[in-house]
Design a protein around this motif. Structure first.
Motif, PDB file in Angstrom:
ATOM      1  N   UNK A   1       0.843  -1.200   0.000  1.00 43.69           N
ATOM      2  CA  UNK A   1       0.000   0.000   0.000  1.00 43.69           C
ATOM      3  C   UNK A   1       0.875   1.245   0.000  1.00 43.69           C
ATOM      4  N   UNK A   2       0.390   2.312  -0.627  1.00 44.64           N
ATOM      5  CA  UNK A   2       1.160   3.560  -0.569  1.00 44.64           C
ATOM      6  C   UNK A   2       1.201   4.078   0.868  1.00 44.64           C
ATOM      7  N   UNK A   3       2.342   4.564   1.268  1.00 45.75           N
ATOM      8  CA  UNK A   3       2.458   5.180   2.589  1.00 45.75           C
ATOM      9  C   UNK A   3       3.572   6.205   2.541  1.00 45.75           C
ATOM     10  N   UNK A   4       3.551   7.091   3.479  1.00 41.91           N
ATOM     11  CA  UNK A   4       4.567   8.126   3.526  1.00 41.91           C
ATOM     12  C   UNK A   4       4.622   8.720   4.914  1.00 41.91           C
ATOM     13  N   UNK A   5       5.618   9.560   5.128  1.00 41.71           N
ATOM     14  CA  UNK A   5       5.741  10.237   6.408  1.00 41.71           C
ATOM     15  C   UNK A   5       4.740  11.374   6.462  1.00 41.71           C
ATOM     16  N   UNK A   6       4.074  11.520   7.597  1.00 44.11           N
ATOM     17  CA  UNK A   6       3.101  12.590   7.749  1.00 44.11           C
ATOM     18  C   UNK A   6       3.721  13.638   8.665  1.00 44.11           C
ATOM     19  N   UNK A   7       4.387  14.597   8.060  1.00 44.05           N
ATOM     20  CA  UNK A   7       4.985  15.699   8.803  1.00 44.05           C
ATOM     21  C   UNK A   7       4.164  16.953   8.541  1.00 44.05           C
ATOM     22  N   UNK A   8       3.768  17.652   9.590  1.00 46.06           N
ATOM     23  CA  UNK A   8       2.997  18.878   9.376  1.00 46.06           C
ATOM     24  C   UNK A   8       3.781  19.865   8.508  1.00 46.06           C
ATOM     25  N   UNK A   9       3.141  20.308   7.459  1.00 41.46           N
ATOM     26  CA  UNK A   9       3.767  21.274   6.562  1.00 41.46           C
ATOM     27  C   UNK A   9       4.692  20.657   5.539  1.00 41.46           C
ATOM     28  N   UNK A  10       4.917  19.345   5.614  1.00 36.90           N
ATOM     29  CA  UNK A  10       5.813  18.672   4.680  1.00 36.90           C
ATOM     30  C   UNK A  10       5.049  17.980   3.574  1.00 36.90           C
ATOM     31  N   UNK A  11       5.778  17.420   2.646  1.00 34.15           N
ATOM     32  CA  UNK A  11       5.185  16.704   1.521  1.00 34.15           C
ATOM     33  C   UNK A  11       4.624  15.376   2.002  1.00 34.15           C
ATOM     34  N   UNK A  12       3.395  15.051   1.603  1.00 38.50           N
ATOM     35  CA  UNK A  12       2.756  13.799   1.975  1.00 38.50           C
ATOM     36  C   UNK A  12       2.679  12.903   0.736  1.00 38.50           C
ATOM     37  N   UNK A  13       3.587  11.949   0.655  1.00 38.12           N
ATOM     38  CA  UNK A  13       3.699  11.063  -0.507  1.00 38.12           C
ATOM     39  C   UNK A  13       2.433  10.239  -0.708  1.00 38.12           C
ATOM     40  N   UNK A  14       1.843   9.744   0.377  1.00 33.47           N
ATOM     41  CA  UNK A  14       0.646   8.909   0.281  1.00 33.47           C
ATOM     42  C   UNK A  14      -0.509   9.684  -0.327  1.00 33.47           C
ATOM     43  N   UNK A  15      -0.732  10.900   0.115  1.00 30.71           N
ATOM     44  CA  UNK A  15      -1.808  11.717  -0.435  1.00 30.71           C
ATOM     45  C   UNK A  15      -1.544  12.038  -1.897  1.00 30.71           C
ATOM     46  N   UNK A  16      -0.289  12.298  -2.228  1.00 29.55           N
ATOM     47  CA  UNK A  16       0.071  12.579  -3.618  1.00 29.55           C
ATOM     48  C   UNK A  16      -0.282  11.396  -4.519  1.00 29.55           C
ATOM     49  N   UNK A  17       0.025  10.178  -4.076  1.00 32.13           N
ATOM     50  CA  UNK A  17      -0.309   8.993  -4.864  1.00 32.13           C
ATOM     51  C   UNK A  17      -1.821   8.804  -4.963  1.00 32.13           C
ATOM     52  N   UNK A  18      -2.524   9.007  -3.866  1.00 32.95           N
ATOM     53  CA  UNK A  18      -3.978   8.850  -3.892  1.00 32.95           C
ATOM     54  C   UNK A  18      -4.634   9.849  -4.839  1.00 32.95           C
ATOM     55  N   UNK A  19      -4.145  11.069  -4.856  1.00 38.61           N
ATOM     56  CA  UNK A  19      -4.699  12.083  -5.762  1.00 38.61           C
ATOM     57  C   UNK A  19      -4.492  11.701  -7.220  1.00 38.61           C
ATOM     58  N   UNK A  20      -3.402  10.996  -7.498  1.00 36.52           N
ATOM     59  CA  UNK A  20      -3.131  10.566  -8.870  1.00 36.52           C
ATOM     60  C   UNK A  20      -3.797   9.234  -9.189  1.00 36.52           C
TER      61      UNK A  20
END
Length: 179
Positions: A148-167
């Motif tokens: 599954x897509x996952x990424x680090x969730x840092x406030x104010x940082x890039x969220x890889x998981x959300x980026x993949x879900x949006x695409x």
């Protein structure tokens, strides 16, 4: 009228700040409980605004569930799977690997090409660490291992998981060596 759309939008935005998506049934029940207030409140705006907020919240939660439904099923994580499909973008190379997006036409377990997986992501992101190199528009049958897509969730940082879900990408993985 503008305030109704603003409150509806606020309901959608609040969904993004929830730590986990609640079941859609809860929002439906809350809306049904609020609906009778339209008949008992003299100033209808005091009944419409909470309903608009709950509708916005419901829309946000429903959309979130739709995005999560695009992800790889838990029982398929770390399994060897055969996928057939097409390369849809320009592969990116960095010397040791090639990464590309793949539209899945068919996915099945090894040795069982007659039964396909019912809920499988339509788009996946794959990496090739082998000598195999692909080009845009080519059709391939590949043995892959996915997660599954996952990424680090840092406030104010890039969220890889959300980026993949949006695409619309529901899984990431790599090509396994095969014949």
């Amino acid at each position: 009228m503008t305030s109704i759309f603003l409150i509806f939008s606020l309901g959608i935005v609040v969904t993004g700040y929830l730590s986990a998506l609640p079941p859609l049934l809860y929002v439906s029940a809350f809306f049904i409980v609020l609906l009778p207030t339209l008949f008992f409140v003299r100033k209808k705006i005091f009944a419409i605004l909470p309903l608009a907020f709950v509708l916005g919240l419901g829309y946000g939660i429903f959309s979130g569930h739709q995005y999560l439904a695009l992800q790889l099923a838990n029982e398929l994580v770390a399994q060897d799977i055969i996928v057939e499909g097409k390369i849809i973008d320009l592969p990116e190379e960095d010397g040791r690997r090639q990464q590309f997006n793949f539209v899945v036409a068919k996915a099945y377990a090894i040795g069982d090409d007659t039964s396909t997986f019912i809920s499988f992501p339509k788009k996946i992101s794959l990496s090739s660490y082998d000598k195999l190199r692909v080009k845009t528009g080519e059709n391939w049958r590949l043995l892959v291992k996915l997660k599954k897509p996952r990424g680090f969730v840092n406030p104010g940082g890039f969220d890889y998981q959300v980026s993949l879900l949006r695409r619309g990408i529901g899984a990431v993985g790599y090509i396994r060596p095969s014949a």
